[in-house]
Scaffold this motif. Sequence first.
Motif, PDB file in Angstrom:
ATOM      1  N   ILE A   8      39.900 -55.140  35.845  1.00  0.00           N
ATOM      2  CA  ILE A   8      39.341 -54.552  34.626  1.00  0.00           C
ATOM      3  C   ILE A   8      40.396 -54.645  33.537  1.00  0.00           C
ATOM      4  O   ILE A   8      41.479 -54.069  33.666  1.00  0.00           O
ATOM      5  CB  ILE A   8      38.927 -53.093  34.864  1.00  0.00           C
ATOM      6  N   VAL A   9      40.092 -55.381  32.482  1.00  0.00           N
ATOM      7  CA  VAL A   9      41.038 -55.607  31.385  1.00  0.00           C
ATOM      8  C   VAL A   9      40.727 -54.625  30.259  1.00  0.00           C
ATOM      9  O   VAL A   9      39.594 -54.557  29.765  1.00  0.00           O
ATOM     10  CB  VAL A   9      40.948 -57.052  30.869  1.00  0.00           C
ATOM     11  N   ILE A  10      41.746 -53.854  29.852  1.00  0.00           N
ATOM     12  CA  ILE A  10      41.565 -52.831  28.836  1.00  0.00           C
ATOM     13  C   ILE A  10      42.659 -52.953  27.783  1.00  0.00           C
ATOM     14  O   ILE A  10      43.829 -52.669  28.051  1.00  0.00           O
ATOM     15  CB  ILE A  10      41.604 -51.411  29.451  1.00  0.00           C
ATOM     16  N   PRO A  11      42.317 -53.377  26.567  1.00  0.00           N
ATOM     17  CA  PRO A  11      43.296 -53.356  25.478  1.00  0.00           C
ATOM     18  C   PRO A  11      43.521 -51.924  24.997  1.00  0.00           C
ATOM     19  O   PRO A  11      42.572 -51.118  24.966  1.00  0.00           O
ATOM     20  CB  PRO A  11      42.630 -54.191  24.373  1.00  0.00           C
ATOM     21  N   THR A  12      44.739 -51.590  24.636  1.00  0.00           N
ATOM     22  CA  THR A  12      45.024 -50.231  24.164  1.00  0.00           C
ATOM     23  C   THR A  12      45.898 -50.237  22.925  1.00  0.00           C
ATOM     24  O   THR A  12      46.763 -51.095  22.753  1.00  0.00           O
ATOM     25  CB  THR A  12      45.735 -49.395  25.255  1.00  0.00           C
ATOM     26  N   TYR A  13      45.638 -49.245  22.096  1.00  0.00           N
ATOM     27  CA  TYR A  13      46.519 -48.910  20.975  1.00  0.00           C
ATOM     28  C   TYR A  13      46.329 -47.423  20.703  1.00  0.00           C
ATOM     29  O   TYR A  13      45.261 -46.984  20.283  1.00  0.00           O
ATOM     30  CB  TYR A  13      46.207 -49.726  19.724  1.00  0.00           C
ATOM     31  N   ASN A  14      47.340 -46.630  21.033  1.00  0.00           N
ATOM     32  CA  ASN A  14      47.290 -45.169  20.875  1.00  0.00           C
ATOM     33  C   ASN A  14      46.147 -44.534  21.668  1.00  0.00           C
ATOM     34  O   ASN A  14      45.285 -43.850  21.131  1.00  0.00           O
ATOM     35  CB  ASN A  14      47.175 -44.799  19.392  1.00  0.00           C
ATOM     36  N   GLU A  15      46.167 -44.765  22.979  1.00  0.00           N
ATOM     37  CA  GLU A  15      45.159 -44.181  23.866  1.00  0.00           C
ATOM     38  C   GLU A  15      45.803 -43.296  24.929  1.00  0.00           C
ATOM     39  O   GLU A  15      45.278 -43.151  26.040  1.00  0.00           O
ATOM     40  CB  GLU A  15      44.342 -45.291  24.544  1.00  0.00           C
ATOM     41  N   ALA A  16      46.927 -42.645  24.596  1.00  0.00           N
ATOM     42  CA  ALA A  16      47.670 -41.856  25.588  1.00  0.00           C
ATOM     43  C   ALA A  16      46.851 -40.685  26.128  1.00  0.00           C
ATOM     44  O   ALA A  16      47.048 -40.276  27.275  1.00  0.00           O
ATOM     45  CB  ALA A  16      48.979 -41.342  24.983  1.00  0.00           C
ATOM     46  N   THR A  17      45.945 -40.149  25.334  1.00  0.00           N
ATOM     47  CA  THR A  17      45.185 -38.972  25.782  1.00  0.00           C
ATOM     48  C   THR A  17      44.052 -39.328  26.736  1.00  0.00           C
ATOM     49  O   THR A  17      43.563 -38.452  27.456  1.00  0.00           O
ATOM     50  CB  THR A  17      44.602 -38.211  24.582  1.00  0.00           C
ATOM     51  N   THR A  18      43.632 -40.574  26.764  1.00  0.00           N
ATOM     52  CA  THR A  18      42.480 -40.943  27.598  1.00  0.00           C
ATOM     53  C   THR A  18      42.801 -41.920  28.720  1.00  0.00           C
ATOM     54  O   THR A  18      42.039 -42.011  29.682  1.00  0.00           O
ATOM     55  CB  THR A  18      41.365 -41.568  26.732  1.00  0.00           C
ATOM     56  N   ILE A  19      43.904 -42.646  28.626  1.00  0.00           N
ATOM     57  CA  ILE A  19      44.100 -43.762  29.552  1.00  0.00           C
ATOM     58  C   ILE A  19      44.273 -43.300  30.998  1.00  0.00           C
ATOM     59  O   ILE A  19      43.714 -43.915  31.927  1.00  0.00           O
ATOM     60  CB  ILE A  19      45.280 -44.658  29.106  1.00  0.00           C
ATOM     61  N   LEU A  20      45.005 -42.227  31.257  1.00  0.00           N
ATOM     62  CA  LEU A  20      45.184 -41.794  32.643  1.00  0.00           C
ATOM     63  C   LEU A  20      43.895 -41.231  33.236  1.00  0.00           C
ATOM     64  O   LEU A  20      43.560 -41.560  34.392  1.00  0.00           O
ATOM     65  CB  LEU A  20      46.340 -40.795  32.743  1.00  0.00           C
ATOM     66  N   PRO A  21      43.149 -40.380  32.512  1.00  0.00           N
ATOM     67  CA  PRO A  21      41.838 -39.976  33.044  1.00  0.00           C
ATOM     68  C   PRO A  21      40.904 -41.160  33.278  1.00  0.00           C
ATOM     69  O   PRO A  21      40.124 -41.158  34.237  1.00  0.00           O
ATOM     70  CB  PRO A  21      41.285 -39.037  31.964  1.00  0.00           C
ATOM     71  N   LEU A  22      40.989 -42.173  32.426  1.00  0.00           N
ATOM     72  CA  LEU A  22      40.147 -43.351  32.629  1.00  0.00           C
ATOM     73  C   LEU A  22      40.536 -44.086  33.901  1.00  0.00           C
ATOM     74  O   LEU A  22      39.664 -44.501  34.681  1.00  0.00           O
ATOM     75  CB  LEU A  22      40.260 -44.289  31.427  1.00  0.00           C
ATOM     76  N   VAL A  23      41.820 -44.253  34.132  1.00  0.00           N
ATOM     77  CA  VAL A  23      42.271 -44.906  35.359  1.00  0.00           C
ATOM     78  C   VAL A  23      41.769 -44.152  36.584  1.00  0.00           C
ATOM     79  O   VAL A  23      41.274 -44.760  37.543  1.00  0.00           O
ATOM     80  CB  VAL A  23      43.806 -45.019  35.384  1.00  0.00           C
ATOM     81  N   ALA A  91      36.312 -57.776  34.327  1.00  0.00           N
ATOM     82  CA  ALA A  91      35.580 -56.841  33.474  1.00  0.00           C
ATOM     83  C   ALA A  91      36.393 -56.537  32.226  1.00  0.00           C
ATOM     84  O   ALA A  91      37.618 -56.672  32.214  1.00  0.00           O
ATOM     85  CB  ALA A  91      35.284 -55.538  34.223  1.00  0.00           C
ATOM     86  N   GLN A  92      35.690 -56.117  31.176  1.00  0.00           N
ATOM     87  CA  GLN A  92      36.349 -55.683  29.950  1.00  0.00           C
ATOM     88  C   GLN A  92      35.683 -54.406  29.469  1.00  0.00           C
ATOM     89  O   GLN A  92      34.466 -54.249  29.556  1.00  0.00           O
ATOM     90  CB  GLN A  92      36.255 -56.752  28.870  1.00  0.00           C
ATOM     91  N   MET A  93      36.490 -53.472  28.958  1.00  0.00           N
ATOM     92  CA  MET A  93      35.937 -52.219  28.458  1.00  0.00           C
ATOM     93  C   MET A  93      36.950 -51.526  27.565  1.00  0.00           C
ATOM     94  O   MET A  93      38.134 -51.863  27.553  1.00  0.00           O
ATOM     95  CB  MET A  93      35.530 -51.302  29.612  1.00  0.00           C
ATOM     96  N   ASP A  94      36.474 -50.537  26.806  1.00  0.00           N
ATOM     97  CA  ASP A  94      37.342 -49.752  25.933  1.00  0.00           C
ATOM     98  C   ASP A  94      38.077 -48.685  26.732  1.00  0.00           C
ATOM     99  O   ASP A  94      37.661 -48.307  27.837  1.00  0.00           O
ATOM    100  CB  ASP A  94      36.521 -49.079  24.830  1.00  0.00           C
ATOM    101  N   ALA A  95      39.137 -48.160  26.132  1.00  0.00           N
ATOM    102  CA  ALA A  95      39.983 -47.178  26.809  1.00  0.00           C
ATOM    103  C   ALA A  95      39.616 -45.740  26.477  1.00  0.00           C
ATOM    104  O   ALA A  95      40.247 -44.809  26.984  1.00  0.00           O
ATOM    105  CB  ALA A  95      41.449 -47.413  26.450  1.00  0.00           C
ATOM    106  N   ASP A  96      38.635 -45.521  25.615  1.00  0.00           N
ATOM    107  CA  ASP A  96      38.396 -44.191  25.050  1.00  0.00           C
ATOM    108  C   ASP A  96      37.170 -43.478  25.602  1.00  0.00           C
ATOM    109  O   ASP A  96      36.715 -42.491  25.028  1.00  0.00           O
ATOM    110  CB  ASP A  96      38.280 -44.302  23.528  1.00  0.00           C
ATOM    111  N   PHE A  97      36.617 -43.963  26.723  1.00  0.00           N
ATOM    112  CA  PHE A  97      35.424 -43.408  27.363  1.00  0.00           C
ATOM    113  C   PHE A  97      34.146 -43.648  26.565  1.00  0.00           C
ATOM    114  O   PHE A  97      33.112 -43.067  26.882  1.00  0.00           O
ATOM    115  CB  PHE A  97      35.587 -41.912  27.666  1.00  0.00           C
ATOM    116  N   SER A  98      34.195 -44.507  25.538  1.00  0.00           N
ATOM    117  CA  SER A  98      32.949 -44.944  24.917  1.00  0.00           C
ATOM    118  C   SER A  98      32.087 -45.668  25.941  1.00  0.00           C
ATOM    119  O   SER A  98      30.858 -45.576  25.914  1.00  0.00           O
ATOM    120  CB  SER A  98      33.231 -45.872  23.731  1.00  0.00           C
TER     121      SER A  98
END
Length: 247
Positions: A8-23, A91-98
Amino acid sequence: MSCSHLVIVIPTYNEATTILPLVAALETYCPGASLLVVDDASPDGTGDLIESLAQRSPQVHLLRRKGKLGLGSAYVIGFTWALEQGYTLIAQMDADFSHDPADLPRLLEAINHCDTAIGSRYCPGGETRNWNLGRRLISRSGSLYGTLFFPSIGLRDLTSGFKVHRREVLEGIGLHRLRSNGYAFQIELSIRARQGGFRLREIPITFHDRRVGMSKMDHSIVAEAVLRIPWLRFTSHEFPKRRRNSA
């Protein structure tokens, strides 16, 4: 269900608040899958969080970039890495739970019958939540504008960024040929896959507005899409078909 063949490929920029819960959520819904974060030097420390996690988990990987270089180029570098590592599904998806991680198993089920499964907001059963009118108009207009130049594309959600691809799709279209770098990248990727004769299928999803932070959409991203889509139409000859189209 094991997902050992999936990254799963996820680009990030300032997603510190969501990235660990997403993982954590992805580990629940896709056990065994690998995760690749492509971080554009997030000043909030997103890359540092993933680097620390990667030291403990062999399934988590990080590619750091030197600055905010754009969504499209982040996916190209991420997809290229995935192909080099031998994954059969990307796979590709956003990091912000959208994009809801709970929807990934449905996309993976759909990929048994197609080459790219698309999480679609605009096919029957799909929807968006908590978007203002402006965002709705921009998103809808992007898909409609794309179908104006590609009336036979057969897709309702050309701007979706929630997809699962067979590796053959990314190999077949030639990632080095992709030129879009904003949200037009999503349109270009689907159009080039369809032009290559690959089978694309839309799966209805509910798209949620990001939990925290600000949208990265700006006027330059919209302008790129307006100019890029006609260019895609007039460079179609550069992307010859490789197999017969089938929806």
